[in-house]
Design a protein around this motif. Structure first.
Motif, short mmCIF file in Angstrom:
data_model
loop_
_atom_site.label_atom_id
_atom_site.label_comp_id
_atom_site.label_asym_id
_atom_site.label_seq_id
_atom_site.Cartn_x
_atom_site.Cartn_y
_atom_site.Cartn_z
N GLY A 118 13.06 20.64 8.04
CA GLY A 118 13.35 20.12 6.71
C GLY A 118 13.16 21.12 5.60
N ASP A 119 12.61 22.33 5.91
CA ASP A 119 12.47 23.39 4.91
C ASP A 119 13.76 24.21 4.85
N ALA B 96 25.15 36.36 1.07
CA ALA B 96 24.22 35.28 0.76
C ALA B 96 24.28 34.23 1.85
N TRP B 97 23.18 33.54 2.04
CA TRP B 97 23.21 32.41 2.96
C TRP B 97 22.21 31.36 2.53
N ILE B 98 22.48 30.15 2.98
CA ILE B 98 21.54 29.04 2.89
C ILE B 98 21.18 28.67 4.32
N ALA B 99 19.90 28.56 4.57
CA ALA B 99 19.45 28.28 5.93
C ALA B 99 18.26 27.35 5.89
N GLY B 100 18.11 26.61 6.96
CA GLY B 100 16.97 25.72 7.05
C GLY B 100 16.67 25.37 8.49
N CYS C 275 15.92 24.59 15.53
CA CYS C 275 17.14 25.34 15.23
C CYS C 275 17.16 25.71 13.76
N ASN C 276 17.50 26.96 13.48
CA ASN C 276 17.79 27.37 12.11
C ASN C 276 19.29 27.23 11.89
N ILE C 277 19.67 26.44 10.91
CA ILE C 277 21.07 26.19 10.61
C ILE C 277 21.48 27.07 9.44
N PHE C 278 22.56 27.83 9.58
CA PHE C 278 22.97 28.81 8.58
C PHE C 278 24.38 28.52 8.07
N ARG D 202 23.20 16.23 6.63
CA ARG D 202 22.11 15.96 7.58
C ARG D 202 20.75 15.80 6.91
N GLU D 203 20.54 16.49 5.80
CA GLU D 203 19.22 16.49 5.16
C GLU D 203 19.37 16.25 3.66
N ASP D 204 18.41 15.56 3.07
CA ASP D 204 18.37 15.37 1.62
C ASP D 204 17.65 16.57 1.02
N ILE D 205 18.42 17.57 0.58
CA ILE D 205 17.85 18.83 0.12
C ILE D 205 17.82 18.87 -1.40
N ARG D 206 16.64 18.85 -1.94
CA ARG D 206 16.47 18.91 -3.40
C ARG D 206 15.85 20.23 -3.84
N ASP D 207 15.25 20.96 -2.90
CA ASP D 207 14.54 22.19 -3.23
C ASP D 207 14.93 23.29 -2.26
N LEU D 208 15.10 24.50 -2.79
CA LEU D 208 15.38 25.68 -1.99
C LEU D 208 14.47 26.81 -2.45
N ARG D 209 13.82 27.48 -1.51
CA ARG D 209 13.20 28.75 -1.83
C ARG D 209 14.32 29.77 -1.99
N ILE D 210 14.10 30.78 -2.81
CA ILE D 210 15.14 31.78 -3.03
C ILE D 210 14.56 33.18 -2.89
N ILE D 211 15.25 34.02 -2.13
CA ILE D 211 14.89 35.41 -1.97
C ILE D 211 16.15 36.25 -2.16
N GLY D 212 16.01 37.56 -2.15
CA GLY D 212 17.15 38.45 -2.29
C GLY D 212 17.24 39.04 -3.68
N GLY D 213 18.00 40.13 -3.79
CA GLY D 213 18.10 40.85 -5.06
C GLY D 213 18.66 40.03 -6.20
N GLY D 214 19.57 39.09 -5.89
CA GLY D 214 20.14 38.25 -6.94
C GLY D 214 19.14 37.34 -7.62
N ALA D 215 18.00 37.10 -6.96
CA ALA D 215 16.97 36.24 -7.53
C ALA D 215 16.31 36.86 -8.76
N LYS D 216 16.58 38.15 -9.02
CA LYS D 216 16.03 38.80 -10.20
C LYS D 216 16.74 38.36 -11.48
N SER D 217 17.94 37.79 -11.34
CA SER D 217 18.73 37.37 -12.50
C SER D 217 18.42 35.93 -12.87
N LYS D 218 17.79 35.74 -14.03
CA LYS D 218 17.49 34.38 -14.49
C LYS D 218 18.76 33.60 -14.76
N LEU D 219 19.76 34.26 -15.34
CA LEU D 219 21.01 33.58 -15.66
C LEU D 219 21.69 33.09 -14.38
N TRP D 220 21.78 33.96 -13.38
CA TRP D 220 22.47 33.58 -12.15
C TRP D 220 21.74 32.45 -11.44
#
Length: 496
Positions: free
Chosen positions: A256-257, A266-270, A294-297, A392-410
């Motif tokens: 569920g994470d 970029a990817w979204i995975a859980g 399983c990690n779903i990507f 499959r999942e009720d996703i309301r929150d995502l952790r974010i990593i990667g260089g793009g996370a430095k941009s507040k606007l993005w």
């Protein structure tokens, strides 16, 4: 005295060696580089010896910089880029350079397999979309195009498996994350499907034993210890592919994470308890390091790459200047929409021939509209991926990593378009893969009871919350974005 882990991360451009404490804090890391060679017809190769020599050079640097930590190393974890094909003989010699993930020489064979068995056959077994990049297809290419090498092959390894072999002399070891993503593992059996191997004409005995990344592959042998400047006998974990390790390094270790990696790709995975076999083949699977989930990507091919391309194209001097200019435009970019398919696309369309598009230009459009449209276009693509996961999942929150996370606007644009809370994490995002490898090693030696306990050390450090009017602000943009690919797919496939 506290434990110290050594983590080796074999990435596409070089190797990173990190010393990490038991709380998953990076004490020191260094990086080395090695070349990638590009033979004709879509080849992309690296010499396995370069991976090992990079590890040796990295340890030389660490011994000079922080000898006190090197002396305290209690366990070694390994991660590496995935979808490789490195044939090894019985004497532990590489028979040719490794075909890395970018190698597409197997395209004729992936097309042949698709025509012969259909796309559903492989996806339903492995949870992954048939592709020339898959190790399965590369091995078929090897058998047909390099038969003399195939006959001499004892085991076909992934990048991290080779490094494990050099350290432990164990040549018969891989993990579930690499085996599953390579399209070699039957998800339901968590092992090789012998019938599938027979169908594609491969000898299953040429592939190493599948274990979990949280087991021990062996201990550091004397020869390797001498080269690395470490004591012999240090436990070495089986390790995992970079995708699985990055999950844990982002703090995702419970069902569920979910998280987002906003990098060049970029990817979204859980993590889910069971595979998500999607009838439309929009997501793919990588088993977790412990083999329990399983990690779903869902992966976007050009996210940060689209931004750097636009920055160069429109002669924007810095990322900060890019954001400043894009921020002057209201949400919706004046009606303009960008498809970020500069190098084809993966999730959700899996179309290598898809192309980038700016749509909706008129005489009022200025440079800043193009810049904001790029940020919003990537956001729309990520929203499509997240919507699939939400089936499959009720996703309301995502952790974010990667260089793009430095941009507040993005981040704000993505939070608004995706209607999701984005949480920054406490560690440097470029260390996530190394942290995951260290966590697996920690479980292997019993320091952590499981990956969930290890991941508790990765804490949240801030959040970007969607605007309450975001759904209305981006409704038309998302609608037009969703219409563009189906409308243009035929045109994409007429490209010469």
């Amino acid at each position: 005295m506290h434990s110290v882990f050594l983590a080796f991360d074999i990435n596409t451009s070089g190797l990173r060696a990190s010393l990490i404490d038991e709380n998953l804090n990076v004490l020191r890391n260094v990086s080395t580089t090695y070349p990638t060679h590009f033979p004709a017809d879509g080849g992309a190769e690296q010499d396995a010896a370069d991976w090992w020599m990079s590890a040796v050079r990295a340890m030389l640097m660490l011994r000079e910089l922080v000898p006190e930590y090197v002396k305290r190393v209690d366990a070694i974890g390994v991660s590496g880029h995935m979808l490789g094909c490195l044939p090894m003989d019985k004497d532990g010699q590489a028979l040719m350079p490794a075909m890395i993930h970018a190698d597409t020489r197997a395209l004729p064979y992936s097309n042949q397999l698709r025509e012969q068995f259909g796309r559903d056959y492989f996806y339903n077994l492995t949870g992954n979309v048939l592709s020339p990049r898959a190790t399965l297809c590369k091995a078929v290419w090897l058998k047909n195009e390099r038969p003399e090498i195939y006959e001499r092959t004892y085991k076909i390894l992934q990048a991290k498996d080779y490094l494990v072999y050099r350290m432990t002399e164990n040549l018969d070891c891989t993990d579930m994350s690499d085996a599953s993503h390579a399209m070699l593992m039957d998800l339901s059996r968590k092992d090789y499907n012998r019938e599938m191997f027979e169908n594609v004409g491969l000898d299953v005995s040429k592939f190493p034993q599948i274990r979990t990344g949280c087991e021990l592959a062996g201990t550091l042998c004397e020869q390797a210890a001498g080269a690395l400047g470490l004591r012999s006998g240090i436990p070495v974990a089986v390790g995992g592919g970079d995708g699985a390790c990055a999950n844990v390094g982002a703090g995702v270790a419970n069902n569920g994470d979910f998280y987002m990696n906003l990098g060049s790709t970029a990817w979204i995975a859980g993590q889910m308890a069971e595979p998500f076999i999607d009838p439309q083949h929009r997501v793919f699977h990588i088993y977790s390091l412990d083999g329990k989930s399983c990690n779903i990507f869902g992966t976007m091919q050009c996210a940060g790459r689209s931004v750097s391309w636009a920055q160069e194209l429109f002669d924007v001097p810095t990322p900060r200047a890019f954001d400043s200019s894009a921020a002057t435009v209201a949400p919706g970019s004046g009606g303009m929409v960008f498809l970020p398919y500069l190098d084809g696309e993966r999730s959700p369309v899996f179309d290598a021939q898809a192309q980038g598009v700016f749509f909706g230009m008129n005489s009022t459009i200025r440079r800043e509209h193009f810049l904001r449209a790029v940020l919003e276009g990537v956001g729309c693509g990520l929203s499509q991926i997240l919507d699939i996961m939400r089936e499959r999942e009720d996703i309301r929150d995502l952790r974010i990593i990667g260089g793009g996370a430095k941009s507040k606007l993005w981040k704000q644009i993505i939070a608004d378009i995706c209607n999701v809370n984005l949480h920054d994490i406490s560690t440097f995002s470029d260390s996530a893969t190394s942290l995951g490898a260290a966590a697996a090693a920690g479980v292997a030696v019993g320091l952590y009871s499981d990956l969930s306990e290890a991941a508790k050390n990765i804490t949240l450090s801030g959040a970007t919350i969607p605007d309450e009017d975001a759904e209305q602000l981006y409704a038309l943009t998302k609608k037009r974005y969703a219409m563009l690919y189906p409308s243009l797919a035929e045109a994409f496939h007429t490209r010469q």
